[in-house]
Each structure stands twice: as structure tokens, then as C-alpha cells.
Design a protein around this motif. Structure first.
Motif, PDB file in Angstrom:
ATOM      1  N   LEU A  32       0.746  -0.920   0.143  1.00 30.15           N
ATOM      2  CA  LEU A  32       0.039  -0.081  -0.052  1.00 30.15           C
ATOM      3  C   LEU A  32       1.282   1.252   0.020  1.00 30.15           C
ATOM      4  O   LEU A  32       0.551   1.920   0.081  1.00 30.15           O
ATOM      5  N   GLY A  33       2.177   0.965   0.311  1.00 28.24           N
ATOM      6  CA  GLY A  33       3.056   2.352   0.008  1.00 28.24           C
ATOM      7  C   GLY A  33       3.915   2.381   1.562  1.00 28.24           C
ATOM      8  O   GLY A  33       4.560   3.555   1.186  1.00 28.24           O
ATOM      9  N   ALA A  34       3.641   1.878   2.334  1.00 29.57           N
ATOM     10  CA  ALA A  34       3.951   2.247   3.998  1.00 29.57           C
ATOM     11  C   ALA A  34       5.141   1.620   4.081  1.00 29.57           C
ATOM     12  O   ALA A  34       5.869   2.159   5.327  1.00 29.57           O
ATOM     13  N   GLY A  35       6.002   1.087   2.968  1.00 31.18           N
ATOM     14  CA  GLY A  35       6.832   0.417   3.415  1.00 31.18           C
ATOM     15  C   GLY A  35       7.211  -0.724   4.745  1.00 31.18           C
ATOM     16  O   GLY A  35       5.646  -0.527   5.040  1.00 31.18           O
ATOM     17  N   ALA A  36       8.523  -1.317   4.758  1.00 32.84           N
ATOM     18  CA  ALA A  36       8.374  -2.121   5.969  1.00 32.84           C
ATOM     19  C   ALA A  36       8.344  -1.835   7.458  1.00 32.84           C
ATOM     20  O   ALA A  36       7.080  -2.563   8.002  1.00 32.84           O
ATOM     21  N   THR A  37       8.499  -0.388   7.702  1.00 30.62           N
ATOM     22  CA  THR A  37       8.479   0.167   8.733  1.00 30.62           C
ATOM     23  C   THR A  37       6.462   0.511   9.186  1.00 30.62           C
ATOM     24  O   THR A  37       6.723   0.675  10.520  1.00 30.62           O
ATOM     25  N   GLY A  38       6.679   1.556   8.120  1.00 32.55           N
ATOM     26  CA  GLY A  38       5.353   1.860   8.119  1.00 32.55           C
ATOM     27  C   GLY A  38       4.308   0.269   8.226  1.00 32.55           C
ATOM     28  O   GLY A  38       3.386   0.372   8.677  1.00 32.55           O
ATOM     29  N   ALA A  39       4.421  -0.829   7.723  1.00 31.57           N
ATOM     30  CA  ALA A  39       3.298  -1.546   7.783  1.00 31.57           C
ATOM     31  C   ALA A  39       3.498  -2.666   8.909  1.00 31.57           C
ATOM     32  O   ALA A  39       2.979  -3.232   9.633  1.00 31.57           O
ATOM     33  N   LEU A  40       4.622  -2.783   9.372  1.00 32.57           N
ATOM     34  CA  LEU A  40       5.129  -3.296  10.769  1.00 32.57           C
ATOM     35  C   LEU A  40       4.577  -2.188  11.752  1.00 32.57           C
ATOM     36  O   LEU A  40       3.767  -2.547  12.997  1.00 32.57           O
ATOM     37  N   MET A  41       4.521  -1.077  11.675  1.00 33.71           N
ATOM     38  CA  MET A  41       3.825   0.045  12.802  1.00 33.71           C
ATOM     39  C   MET A  41       2.531  -0.392  12.648  1.00 33.71           C
ATOM     40  O   MET A  41       1.207  -0.436  13.772  1.00 33.71           O
ATOM     41  N   LEU A  42       1.373  -0.145  11.667  1.00 36.71           N
ATOM     42  CA  LEU A  42       0.225  -0.304  10.720  1.00 36.71           C
ATOM     43  C   LEU A  42      -0.297  -1.819  11.509  1.00 36.71           C
ATOM     44  O   LEU A  42      -1.377  -1.729  11.819  1.00 36.71           O
ATOM     45  N   SER A  43       0.457  -2.959  11.428  1.00 37.25           N
ATOM     46  CA  SER A  43       0.138  -4.284  11.666  1.00 37.25           C
ATOM     47  C   SER A  43      -0.173  -3.879  13.368  1.00 37.25           C
ATOM     48  O   SER A  43      -1.095  -5.401  13.960  1.00 37.25           O
ATOM     49  N   GLN A  44       0.996  -3.173  13.904  1.00 41.49           N
ATOM     50  CA  GLN A  44       0.653  -3.541  15.308  1.00 41.49           C
ATOM     51  C   GLN A  44      -0.517  -2.112  15.768  1.00 41.49           C
ATOM     52  O   GLN A  44      -1.360  -2.520  16.867  1.00 41.49           O
ATOM     53  N   ALA A  45      -0.717  -1.229  14.640  1.00 39.25           N
ATOM     54  CA  ALA A  45      -2.074  -0.337  15.247  1.00 39.25           C
ATOM     55  C   ALA A  45      -3.292  -1.037  14.856  1.00 39.25           C
ATOM     56  O   ALA A  45      -3.631  -0.495  16.235  1.00 39.25           O
ATOM     57  N   VAL A  46      -3.609  -2.111  13.905  1.00 43.36           N
ATOM     58  CA  VAL A  46      -4.274  -2.896  13.833  1.00 43.36           C
ATOM     59  C   VAL A  46      -4.648  -3.936  14.831  1.00 43.36           C
ATOM     60  O   VAL A  46      -5.857  -3.357  15.217  1.00 43.36           O
ATOM     61  N   TYR A  47      -3.499  -4.373  15.907  1.00 40.95           N
ATOM     62  CA  TYR A  47      -4.067  -4.994  16.713  1.00 40.95           C
ATOM     63  C   TYR A  47      -4.823  -4.664  17.805  1.00 40.95           C
ATOM     64  O   TYR A  47      -5.102  -4.881  18.363  1.00 40.95           O
ATOM     65  N   TRP A  48      -3.785  -3.584  17.973  1.00 37.46           N
ATOM     66  CA  TRP A  48      -4.695  -2.802  19.328  1.00 37.46           C
ATOM     67  C   TRP A  48      -5.832  -2.062  19.179  1.00 37.46           C
ATOM     68  O   TRP A  48      -6.065  -1.677  20.047  1.00 37.46           O
TER      69      TRP A  48
END
Length: 337
Positions: A32-48
Motif C-alpha cells: 500500500l506504500g507504507a514500506g516495511a517499517t510502516g507496515a510493521l507499525m500499522l500491523s501493530q496498530a490494527v492489533y491494538w
């Protein structure tokens, strides 16, 4: 037993005992254009997001907690946050003093984007030689598209409506006369908090004119629309930041500083530099444009013994407090850290 044997699964219990709780990582977010670090942060944000008690989906997470959970450093977090906010997937707001940063995932927008995006595309850039050449498309077809684009652009000068030539998920350079899809524009604008009234004919024209001069930059239909929203947002911020300093109640801010930070150095002259710093902080956020905010800010600032300003630790004074980095540290409760 050797380490190799352990990693092969013959006895993973000793290794598991040393590992933290695994973090779910969704690689589709990278596309989606988030990059690896963005994808990691977004994944954790979805979890919370699924575990917050806030009915609107907001959750609080400190910088230290982000690092402990994801391993991302402060600067990696800031880069990921900036990218996710620009894409419209992660929202932020500040509350309280000391100020705490709350987050919310734009879940509906995220789901819609995942559903709409071709897995082979993202909102980034492609190389110039690949631009506008999807797999299986011949050079003759590409020439036909170019001719159609030129013809439609010419029609615009005659008052005719230019069709959206960027339909689908193929990468294209920008052309004069481009018009964004209204539904896509509305979705991205809502996600990034940009009013529909911002997208005037002149703004869209200036955007397409700027990027048509850079044919090496290509994007999908959704990608160009997202860029347009970012363009409008930057125009708005620039306009607000350039408001006359005289419209900012700088003297009232100084008076509040004297009232709540009486032990700090007195401001004897409100010069252009100090007035400009106050105006910058005032224009950064709507919350800052309220004298009650500044009263609370100086109450917190009065508790600080030293600040890091211009490369060294020193006693706090107004110019230092309203500098960008110190101001942020006070806002987020890090000044005494």
C-alpha cells in the motif's frame, strides 16, 4: 543439543523461552506504500485497535511502548507515522498535559484500499522506462494511449470534458487536464481531514501542471488522487503558516509565560525572531490557537529544570521553550527525561 537442531524444531522450548510475544506482521501493508517499517507499525496498530475500550477506536501508545513491541527506534517510528498519516491509514491526536499522543486506524479506508488495490501495485513510483507499460502491452498500444491523451487534452481547450485516462491500477505519468475520480477523492480527503472545498479547479490544474512537467513520476489512479490530497493539505498548512505574525497574540503568550514561569528569564524585548517562533507554534495546530492551551503549556514548562537547546543543556527561557524540539518535548512529557 546443537543450535541447528533447536532451530529445526527438534527442541524449540529453550528458544521460545527467550523470545518476546510475536508481533503479527501483514506484508500486504507494504504494497500500500507504507514500506516495511510502516507496515510493521500499522500491523501493530490494527492489533491494538481491536483491544481498545474507546468506542471511537482511539488507543494510547507511548514511544517507549512502540519500541518495546516492534523494535522500531524513535526516528523509525516518526518516519513510519508520517508515511501512514500521509497515506490516510493512521490518525493521531494529542490530549491532556503532559500531552499524550493517541492513535486510530482508519479501518474502513484500509479495508477498502486493500480490496481495491491490485497486489502488484503500490502508491510509489516506477522507473521511467516501465512507466505506462503494463505487462503484455505492446509499444503500438502505448503509442495509441499517448495519442489519445494528447487528443483529449486538446479537447479540453475547446470546452469538452477530459475523460479519466488513468482508470484501473496501471501506472501512468500525469497529463494536463487530468480529473480525479470523485468517489476516490472523497475517500482520501475524508481520511486525511481535507475539506472538499479545497479541491478547486485552480488547485487541480496547478497540481497536474506541476507533475506533467515530470514524466518520470508515475502512479496509479488512486496514487495520483492521494498525491492530490497531500498537495491540497500542504497548501492549506503553508497558507496558515504564512498568516501575518501580527494576527498572533504574541504579547499575550509572553504575559502567560511571565505569569506561570516567574522563575525563568524575563522577556524584555519581543523581537521579530521570538514573535516568529511563537507564530510558528501557533500555526502548527488548531489546538495551539487558544490562550488557555498556552497557560497549561507554561504550567508544565515551569516544572522543567533544564532543556537541550542549540546543542547544550541550559536553563529554560521562552525562546528555547517555543523552539520546535523543546516545545514538542514539553508537549509529550519528555523534557525532564
Amino acid at each position: 543439543m546443537s543450535n541447528v537442531a533447536i532451530l529445526r524444531g527438534q527442541n524449540t522450548m529453550p528458544l521460545q523461552a527467550l523470545l518476546d510475544r510475536p508481533v503479527a506482521y501483514h506484508s500486504s501493508f507494504v504494497k500500500l506504500g507504507a514500506g516495511a517499517t510502516g507496515a510493521l507499525m500499522l500491523s501493530q496498530a490494527v492489533y491494538w485497535s481491536s483491544r481498545t475500550n474507546d468506542q471511537d477506536g482511539w488507543f494510547y501508545k507511548s514511544q517507549t511502548e512502540w519500541e518495546a513491541e516492534t523494535g522500531l527506534t524513535r526516528y523509525e517510528q516518526e518516519g513510519a507515522r508520517k508515511k501512514l498519516a500521509k497515506l490516510g491509514f493512521l490518525e493521531e491526536k494529542k490530549k491532556g498535559l503532559p500531552c499524550k499522543l493517541y492513535y486510530r486506524v482508519a479501518l474502513d479506508f484500509l479495508v477498502a484500499t486493500l480490496d481495491a488495490e491490485n497486489p502488484q501495485t503500490s502508491m510509489g513510483k516506477t522507473s521511467k522506462q516501465d512507466c505506462g507499460k503494463p505487462s503484455g502491452q505492446s509499444g503500438e498500444n502505448q503509442q495509441s494511449i499517448t495519442e489519445n491523451t494528447t487528443e483529449s487534452t486538446s479537447d479540453l481547450s475547446q470546452g469538452r470534458v477530459v475523460a479519466d485516462l488513468f482508470a484501473g491500477s496501471e501506472y501512468r505519468p500525469m497529463t494536463l487536464g487530468w480529473i480525479p475520480d470523485p468517489k476516490t477523492l472523497k475517500t482520501y480527503a475524508f481520511a486525511q481531514g481535507v475539506p472538499q472545498t479545497a479541491f478547486t479547479t485552480d488547485l487541480i490544474a496547478s497540481f497536474s501542471c506541476h507533475y506533467s512537467a515530470h514524466p518520470e513520476v508515475c502512479d496509479t489512479a488512486a496514487g495520483w488522487t492521494n498525491k492530490l490530497v497531500g498537495w491540497a493539505k500542504r497548501q492549506k498548512v503553508t497558507s496558515e503558516a504564512n498568516q501575518p505574525a501580527s494576527s498572533v497574540p504574541a504579547q499575550a503568550v509572553v504575559d502567560l509565560y511571565h505569569q506561570h514561569c516567574a522563575s525563568m528569564a524575563t522577556v524584555t524585548v519581543l523581537d521579530t525572531k521570538l514573535r516568529g517562533l511563537i507564530a510558528e507554534r501557533w500555526a502548527e495546530h488548531q489546538v495551539h490557537q487558544d490562550l488557555s492551551f498556552w497557560a497549561d503549556f507554561f504550567v508544565e514548562a515551569s516544572k522543567i529544570e533544564l532543556v537541550f537547546y542549540r546543542g547544550q543543556k541550559r536553563q529554560p527561557f521562552l525562546e528555547a521553550l517555543v523552539s520546535r524540539d523543546v516545545f514538542r518535548d514539553v508537549m509529550e512529557g519528555r523534557a525532564n527525561a
